[in-house]
Motif scaffolding. Structure first.
Motif, short mmCIF file in Angstrom:
data_model
loop_
_atom_site.label_atom_id
_atom_site.label_comp_id
_atom_site.label_asym_id
_atom_site.label_seq_id
_atom_site.Cartn_x
_atom_site.Cartn_y
_atom_site.Cartn_z
N ARG A 209 1.34 -2.47 -7.49
CA ARG A 209 -0.33 -2.22 -7.75
C ARG A 209 -0.99 -3.40 -8.54
N SER A 210 -0.33 -4.25 -9.42
CA SER A 210 -0.48 -5.28 -10.14
C SER A 210 -1.12 -6.40 -8.99
N LEU A 211 -0.15 -6.48 -8.02
CA LEU A 211 -0.49 -7.45 -6.99
C LEU A 211 -1.96 -7.32 -6.15
N LEU A 212 -2.03 -5.91 -5.87
CA LEU A 212 -3.20 -5.35 -5.25
C LEU A 212 -4.45 -5.47 -6.11
N PHE A 213 -4.30 -5.28 -7.32
CA PHE A 213 -5.40 -5.34 -8.45
C PHE A 213 -5.70 -6.87 -8.29
N LEU A 214 -4.61 -7.69 -8.29
CA LEU A 214 -5.16 -9.14 -8.06
C LEU A 214 -6.02 -9.55 -6.83
N ARG A 215 -5.49 -9.19 -5.83
CA ARG A 215 -6.06 -9.49 -4.76
C ARG A 215 -7.37 -8.76 -4.55
N SER A 216 -7.54 -7.59 -5.10
CA SER A 216 -9.06 -7.02 -5.29
C SER A 216 -9.95 -8.04 -5.78
N HIS A 217 -9.50 -8.85 -6.74
CA HIS A 217 -10.34 -9.79 -7.58
C HIS A 217 -10.72 -10.90 -6.56
N TRP A 218 -9.61 -11.38 -6.18
CA TRP A 218 -9.64 -12.57 -5.22
C TRP A 218 -10.44 -12.13 -4.12
N LEU A 219 -10.57 -11.03 -3.60
CA LEU A 219 -11.60 -10.73 -2.23
C LEU A 219 -12.78 -10.59 -2.74
N LYS A 220 -13.06 -10.08 -4.02
CA LYS A 220 -14.42 -9.78 -4.48
C LYS A 220 -15.19 -10.90 -5.42
N MET A 221 -14.38 -12.03 -5.71
CA MET A 221 -15.01 -13.05 -6.39
C MET A 221 -14.48 -14.49 -6.13
N PHE B 251 0.72 -1.15 -0.04
CA PHE B 251 0.09 0.12 0.04
C PHE B 251 0.92 1.11 -0.13
N SER B 252 2.10 1.26 0.73
CA SER B 252 3.00 2.43 0.60
C SER B 252 3.42 2.76 -0.73
N GLN B 253 3.51 1.59 -1.55
CA GLN B 253 3.80 1.76 -3.10
C GLN B 253 2.57 2.32 -3.85
N ALA B 254 1.42 1.59 -3.69
CA ALA B 254 0.24 1.50 -4.52
C ALA B 254 -0.32 3.24 -4.06
N LEU B 255 -0.20 3.81 -3.01
CA LEU B 255 -0.92 4.88 -2.62
C LEU B 255 -0.23 6.23 -2.83
N LYS B 256 1.06 6.07 -3.49
CA LYS B 256 1.80 7.28 -4.25
C LYS B 256 1.22 7.95 -5.40
N PRO B 257 1.48 9.05 -5.35
CA PRO B 257 1.10 9.79 -6.74
C PRO B 257 1.46 9.06 -8.03
N HIS B 258 0.93 9.03 -8.97
CA HIS B 258 1.17 8.27 -10.44
C HIS B 258 2.22 9.57 -11.06
N HIS B 259 3.40 9.53 -10.41
CA HIS B 259 4.32 10.39 -10.92
C HIS B 259 5.85 9.84 -10.84
N SER B 260 6.84 10.00 -11.87
CA SER B 260 8.00 9.28 -11.66
C SER B 260 8.91 9.57 -10.29
N SER B 261 8.52 10.81 -9.81
CA SER B 261 9.47 11.12 -8.90
C SER B 261 9.06 10.25 -7.32
N CYS B 262 7.84 9.63 -7.56
CA CYS B 262 7.34 9.01 -6.50
C CYS B 262 7.48 7.41 -6.37
N MET B 263 7.91 6.95 -7.69
CA MET B 263 7.85 5.65 -7.86
C MET B 263 9.23 5.05 -8.06
N ASP B 264 9.44 3.66 -7.95
CA ASP B 264 10.44 2.70 -8.11
C ASP B 264 10.08 1.83 -9.12
N SER B 265 11.11 0.61 -9.18
CA SER B 265 10.94 -0.25 -10.12
C SER B 265 9.88 -1.16 -9.51
N LEU B 266 9.50 -1.16 -8.47
CA LEU B 266 8.46 -2.23 -7.93
C LEU B 266 7.13 -1.66 -7.68
#
Length: 359
Positions: A323-335, A303-318
């Motif tokens: 965000r992809s893992l949390l997206f898959l997690r959301s599907h797992w939780l909802k379906m 969540f510390s990664q996913a909740l950053k602004p979508h800007h290059s100064s706030c992101m790293d290689s992971l």
């Protein structure tokens, strides 16, 4: 400049020491990428947080003008919707950004959103949909599979768009999908809804408004505006707790009643960690019954990664991976699995087919 520059402003703790052009420009880009530039404009006026240089003030003024224009459009759409709901003798209950704005809450200041969200009793969905059709609100085109997906599994109808004005409307009958591992009783939400003073609009009760925002952010899996949504939670908690000395106690009990303790735990955890939301220690302690133990270290990183602004100064290689893992997690939780697997395979197939066509 550290990538938490924007957070300093969303924490209502802006520092006058930020005075170089490069710092202000970085703040501008981060705020725009996070969808909170108009919110900063109102922070500056309402809370007198900072005195921006003129070139930055121009951007704040532009963002405020855009927000005010959107607010006028939304107010007109709500007026038109209200006429339909009066004919049906159904309360017009607003959700999310629409509710914050119409209620005059701090979370509505500069809150830009793409569609109007409302809550309708499930038994009256067809009645509302048929009535709105005659007033120009029609479903957006989608294939039969997506149509069934909404009707059988989701907590809302397929999005509607007005044929003349082009505005988008989402009609919910609950705040989480029917297949979700958390599925609150919508009747409890409807019964507790409150009328906005001097209007004919209704919104969720304050506690339910926070729980909805928390559920949407931490169970939804979409983080394009994650920091903005966390800022919503921060502002709601600050304002509601300041208005009602029993708010924290009521919030905890309401989360238990609706079965939404886990989203509330995450909301409190990351609002305090990232935006320094003033939450009493006793409330934090009460929410830890929903903590995941050692798993929280993993979730903290994601969540510390996913909740950053979508800007290059706030992101790293992971960041993208998190965000992809949390997206898959959301599907797992909802379906459930027997629905999830065919759904993901189908979506992957069509995405591959689209990519093949473009190449």
């Amino acid at each position: 400049m550290m990538p938490d520059l924007l957070n300093e402003y969303l924490m209502l703790k802006a520092k006058d020491s930020i005075d170089s052009n490069s710092d202000w420009e970085l703040l501008l880009r981060q705020a725009r990428s996070a969808g909170v530039l108009a919110r900063l404009a109102f922070f500056q006026k309402k809370f007198l947080l900072f005195s921006p240089p003129q070139h930055f003030a121009y951007h704040l003024d532009s963002a405020e003008t855009y927000w005010l224009s959107q607010k006028r459009i939304v107010n007109w759409e709500l007026h038109n919707l209200l006429q339909v709901f009066k004919l049906l003798n159904i309360r017009l209950i607003l959700l999310k950004g629409t509710a914050y704005s119409a209620s005059g809450l701090n979370a509505g200041l500069g809150r830009v959103f793409s569609d109007i969200d409302i809550l309708v009793p499930k038994t009256q969905l067809k009645q509302v949909k048929d009535a709105l059709k005659w007033h120009g609100w029609l479903p957006e085109p989608m294939d039969n599979y997506d149509q069934r997906y909404y009707e059988q599994w989701m907590h809302e109808l397929p999005p509607l768009r007005h044929i003349k004005r082009g505005t988008s409307l989402d009609i919910h009958h609950n705040i989480l999908p029917q297949t979700c591992n958390l599925y609150p009783d919508a009747e409890l939400l409807l019964k507790a809804a409150v009328k906005i003073t001097d209007t004919d609009y209704w919104v969720l009760a304050p506690e339910d408004m926070v729980l909805h925002s928390a559920s949407h952010l931490f169970w939804g899996g979409e983080f394009e505006n994650g920091l903005r949504d966390l800022s919503d939670i921060d502002l709601l908690l600050r304002e509601f707790s300041g208005n009602d000395p029993r708010f924290w106690e009521n919030l905890h009990h309401r989360a238990e009643m609706l079965g939404l303790g886990k989203p509330l735990f995450y909301a409190l955890r990351y609002a305090t960690k990232i935006l320094a939301t003033p939450v009493p220690d006793s409330v934090i302690e009460a929410s830890t019954i929903y903590a995941g133990g050692g798993k929280n270290r993993v979730m903290d990183y994601l969540f510390s990664q996913a909740l950053k602004p979508h800007h290059s100064s706030c992101m790293d290689s992971l960041t993208g991976f998190a965000r992809s893992l949390l997206f898959l997690r959301s599907h797992w939780l909802k379906m459930p699995l027997h629905i999830l697997v065919p759904h993901l395979i189908r979506k992957a197939w069509f995405r591959l087919a689209d990519n093949t066509k473009t190449t």
